[in-house]
Write a protein that holds these residues in place. Sequence first.
Motif, PDB file in Angstrom:
ATOM      1  N   GLY A 121      11.688  28.724  -2.181  1.00 32.91           N
ATOM      2  CA  GLY A 121      11.466  29.725  -3.216  1.00 32.91           C
ATOM      3  C   GLY A 121      12.747  30.326  -3.752  1.00 32.91           C
ATOM      4  N   LEU A 122      13.720  30.553  -2.875  1.00 28.85           N
ATOM      5  CA  LEU A 122      15.003  31.107  -3.324  1.00 28.85           C
ATOM      6  C   LEU A 122      15.716  30.126  -4.246  1.00 28.85           C
ATOM      7  CD1 LEU A 122      16.417  32.829  -0.107  1.00 28.85           C
ATOM      8  CD2 LEU A 122      15.518  33.934  -2.165  1.00 28.85           C
ATOM      9  N   SER A 123      15.645  28.849  -3.934  1.00 32.31           N
ATOM     10  CA  SER A 123      16.280  27.850  -4.798  1.00 32.31           C
ATOM     11  C   SER A 123      15.647  27.872  -6.188  1.00 32.31           C
ATOM     12  CB  SER A 123      16.149  26.451  -4.188  1.00 32.31           C
ATOM     13  OG  SER A 123      16.896  26.361  -2.982  1.00 32.31           O
ATOM     14  N   GLN A 124      14.344  28.056  -6.246  1.00 31.63           N
ATOM     15  CA  GLN A 124      13.662  28.125  -7.542  1.00 31.63           C
ATOM     16  C   GLN A 124      14.063  29.385  -8.309  1.00 31.63           C
ATOM     17  OE1 GLN A 124       9.340  26.964  -7.409  1.00 31.63           O
ATOM     18  NE2 GLN A 124       9.766  26.629  -5.234  1.00 31.63           N
ATOM     19  N   LEU A 125      14.121  30.521  -7.622  1.00 31.91           N
ATOM     20  CA  LEU A 125      14.532  31.765  -8.278  1.00 31.91           C
ATOM     21  C   LEU A 125      15.979  31.678  -8.754  1.00 31.91           C
ATOM     22  CD1 LEU A 125      12.955  34.449  -5.907  1.00 31.91           C
ATOM     23  CD2 LEU A 125      12.181  33.839  -8.205  1.00 31.91           C
ATOM     24  N   GLU A 126      16.825  31.066  -7.942  1.00 25.84           N
ATOM     25  CA  GLU A 126      18.237  30.910  -8.303  1.00 25.84           C
ATOM     26  C   GLU A 126      18.381  30.032  -9.540  1.00 25.84           C
ATOM     27  OE1 GLU A 126      22.429  31.255  -7.902  1.00 25.84           O
ATOM     28  OE2 GLU A 126      20.865  32.277  -6.752  1.00 25.84           O
ATOM     29  N   SER A 127      17.644  28.947  -9.588  1.00 22.26           N
ATOM     30  CA  SER A 127      17.768  28.023 -10.721  1.00 22.26           C
ATOM     31  C   SER A 127      17.298  28.660 -12.023  1.00 22.26           C
ATOM     32  CB  SER A 127      16.972  26.736 -10.451  1.00 22.26           C
ATOM     33  OG  SER A 127      15.575  26.998 -10.428  1.00 22.26           O
ATOM     34  N   LYS A 128      16.382  29.629 -11.933  1.00 18.51           N
ATOM     35  CA  LYS A 128      15.887  30.318 -13.133  1.00 18.51           C
ATOM     36  C   LYS A 128      16.749  31.524 -13.506  1.00 18.51           C
ATOM     37  CE  LYS A 128      11.683  30.821 -11.498  1.00 18.51           C
ATOM     38  NZ  LYS A 128      10.246  31.164 -11.417  1.00 18.51           N
ATOM     39  N   GLY A 129      17.732  31.831 -12.668  1.00 18.43           N
ATOM     40  CA  GLY A 129      18.580  32.974 -12.947  1.00 18.43           C
ATOM     41  C   GLY A 129      17.958  34.305 -12.596  1.00 18.43           C
ATOM     42  N   THR A 130      16.844  34.278 -11.870  1.00 17.64           N
ATOM     43  CA  THR A 130      16.121  35.513 -11.573  1.00 17.64           C
ATOM     44  C   THR A 130      16.904  36.421 -10.641  1.00 17.64           C
ATOM     45  OG1 THR A 130      14.008  34.365 -11.846  1.00 17.64           O
ATOM     46  CG2 THR A 130      13.961  36.453 -10.653  1.00 17.64           C
ATOM     47  N   ILE A 131      17.586  35.845  -9.654  1.00 15.16           N
ATOM     48  CA  ILE A 131      18.277  36.658  -8.664  1.00 15.16           C
ATOM     49  C   ILE A 131      19.422  37.436  -9.297  1.00 15.16           C
ATOM     50  CG2 ILE A 131      19.641  36.604  -6.544  1.00 15.16           C
ATOM     51  CD1 ILE A 131      17.951  34.145  -5.704  1.00 15.16           C
ATOM     52  N   LEU A 155      10.830  30.172   2.266  1.00 13.89           N
ATOM     53  CA  LEU A 155      11.827  31.077   1.704  1.00 13.89           C
ATOM     54  C   LEU A 155      12.957  30.304   1.035  1.00 13.89           C
ATOM     55  CD1 LEU A 155      12.994  33.918   1.327  1.00 13.89           C
ATOM     56  CD2 LEU A 155      13.963  33.742   3.638  1.00 13.89           C
ATOM     57  N   GLU A 156      13.475  29.293   1.710  1.00 10.01           N
ATOM     58  CA  GLU A 156      14.572  28.512   1.147  1.00 10.01           C
ATOM     59  C   GLU A 156      14.148  27.798  -0.140  1.00 10.01           C
ATOM     60  OE1 GLU A 156      18.146  27.972   2.822  1.00 10.01           O
ATOM     61  OE2 GLU A 156      17.167  29.908   2.569  1.00 10.01           O
ATOM     62  N   GLN A 208       8.398  37.125  -3.835  1.00  8.29           N
ATOM     63  CA  GLN A 208       8.267  36.098  -4.860  1.00  8.29           C
ATOM     64  C   GLN A 208       8.716  34.734  -4.342  1.00  8.29           C
ATOM     65  OE1 GLN A 208      10.215  37.388  -8.467  1.00  8.29           O
ATOM     66  NE2 GLN A 208       8.776  39.075  -8.806  1.00  8.29           N
ATOM     67  N   ALA A 209       9.809  34.715  -3.586  1.00  9.70           N
ATOM     68  CA  ALA A 209      10.309  33.451  -3.049  1.00  9.70           C
ATOM     69  C   ALA A 209       9.309  32.829  -2.080  1.00  9.70           C
ATOM     70  CB  ALA A 209      11.654  33.672  -2.354  1.00  9.70           C
ATOM     71  N   LEU A 210       8.727  33.646  -1.225  1.00  8.94           N
ATOM     72  CA  LEU A 210       7.745  33.123  -0.265  1.00  8.94           C
ATOM     73  C   LEU A 210       6.549  32.512  -0.978  1.00  8.94           C
ATOM     74  CD1 LEU A 210       7.828  35.994   2.377  1.00  8.94           C
ATOM     75  CD2 LEU A 210       8.661  33.657   2.699  1.00  8.94           C
ATOM     76  N   HIS A 211       6.076  33.194  -2.015  1.00  5.61           N
ATOM     77  CA  HIS A 211       4.939  32.666  -2.772  1.00  5.61           C
ATOM     78  C   HIS A 211       5.299  31.348  -3.444  1.00  5.61           C
ATOM     79  CE1 HIS A 211       1.312  32.533  -5.124  1.00  5.61           C
ATOM     80  NE2 HIS A 211       2.005  32.533  -6.250  1.00  5.61           N
ATOM     81  N   LEU A 212       6.468  31.301  -4.085  1.00  5.36           N
ATOM     82  CA  LEU A 212       6.896  30.063  -4.745  1.00  5.36           C
ATOM     83  C   LEU A 212       7.055  28.924  -3.742  1.00  5.36           C
ATOM     84  CD1 LEU A 212       9.578  31.466  -7.218  1.00  5.36           C
ATOM     85  CD2 LEU A 212       7.380  30.435  -7.835  1.00  5.36           C
ATOM     86  N   GLY A 213       7.477  29.275  -2.518  1.00  4.52           N
ATOM     87  CA  GLY A 213       7.682  28.256  -1.500  1.00  4.52           C
ATOM     88  C   GLY A 213       6.438  27.849  -0.752  1.00  4.52           C
ATOM     89  N   GLY A 214       5.318  28.532  -1.021  1.00  6.33           N
ATOM     90  CA  GLY A 214       4.043  28.124  -0.430  1.00  6.33           C
ATOM     91  C   GLY A 214       3.636  28.862   0.829  1.00  6.33           C
TER      92      GLY A 214
END
Length: 295
Positions: free
Chosen positions: A256-266, A253-254, A71-77
Amino acid sequence: MLRLLSGLTLFFSLLFGFSAAFAEEPVLIAVNEDIPADYRRFLNGRNPLDVQTFDTDGARRDIVELTLLMQALHLGGFHKPIELRVEPSYLRLLRGVADGRFVSSGALMWKNDIDLLRANLHISQPLVKDGEFIVGIYTPQKNIERFNRLSIAQIKSLKVVTNSQWKSDVDTLQNLGFNNITYSPNWVNITRMLGADRADITLAPFQTTDHMTITVGDVVLYPIRGIKVAISGSRHWPVSRKHPDGEAFYQALESGLSQLESKGTIARAYRECGFFHPDVVHWTLIKPDSKPSSK
């Protein structure tokens, strides 16, 4: 697109529904041998990018981490096809990433281990921060009633099995005073040793199953009630500096992870799969260089 290899080659479309993506050479991500089958069971036909709940059949920490990675890779492009390649050894897997054979690992790895090869590796932001890796002391069902009555000192005298390459686990066990440690090369063999009475206990993350059990083949493991263990260190994804797609993979990855972290997904994913388990909040915590405490 993700390609899973486990005997037969199986395909799951991650990003696009058309076959043109197969024209691209996939980038390889290394995983342990028990991951592909369990990942398929967890997905149960779902696209990893569409997974919103992490408490379904087959959910556990490393399976959830692989889903978060996609998911992070996809969000990060990062949209290149990805292939999972089985690598049976923890250290061989890490060296394979450092050498550029793999772009990364499917599961997080300890920062202390990644640092040994830091010159050839990017290190992602931590998903599990220092002090957050809390595990149970697991044993087969036939032992659990008796072991539940033991003191912490008596538990430390039991024969514990782990992997010698899991340095953080080994260091924690030694620092806690477990002096009867035996070793096995991977998780599947660890469970087999427990089932065959060649060892008594092992460390493992808590689960969302009934009684927090772990089932591997015909071996069912239960946590000793009331005790949890803190393993020191933070966990990250290593990303190869030598791999031709390593830089793009790392940057995506970085992001996408920041986006997942900000949404509370992780944090939610770890709670839902049982790794951050609400039922053990008040269990006695034992950690290196400390006395037992309740936390």
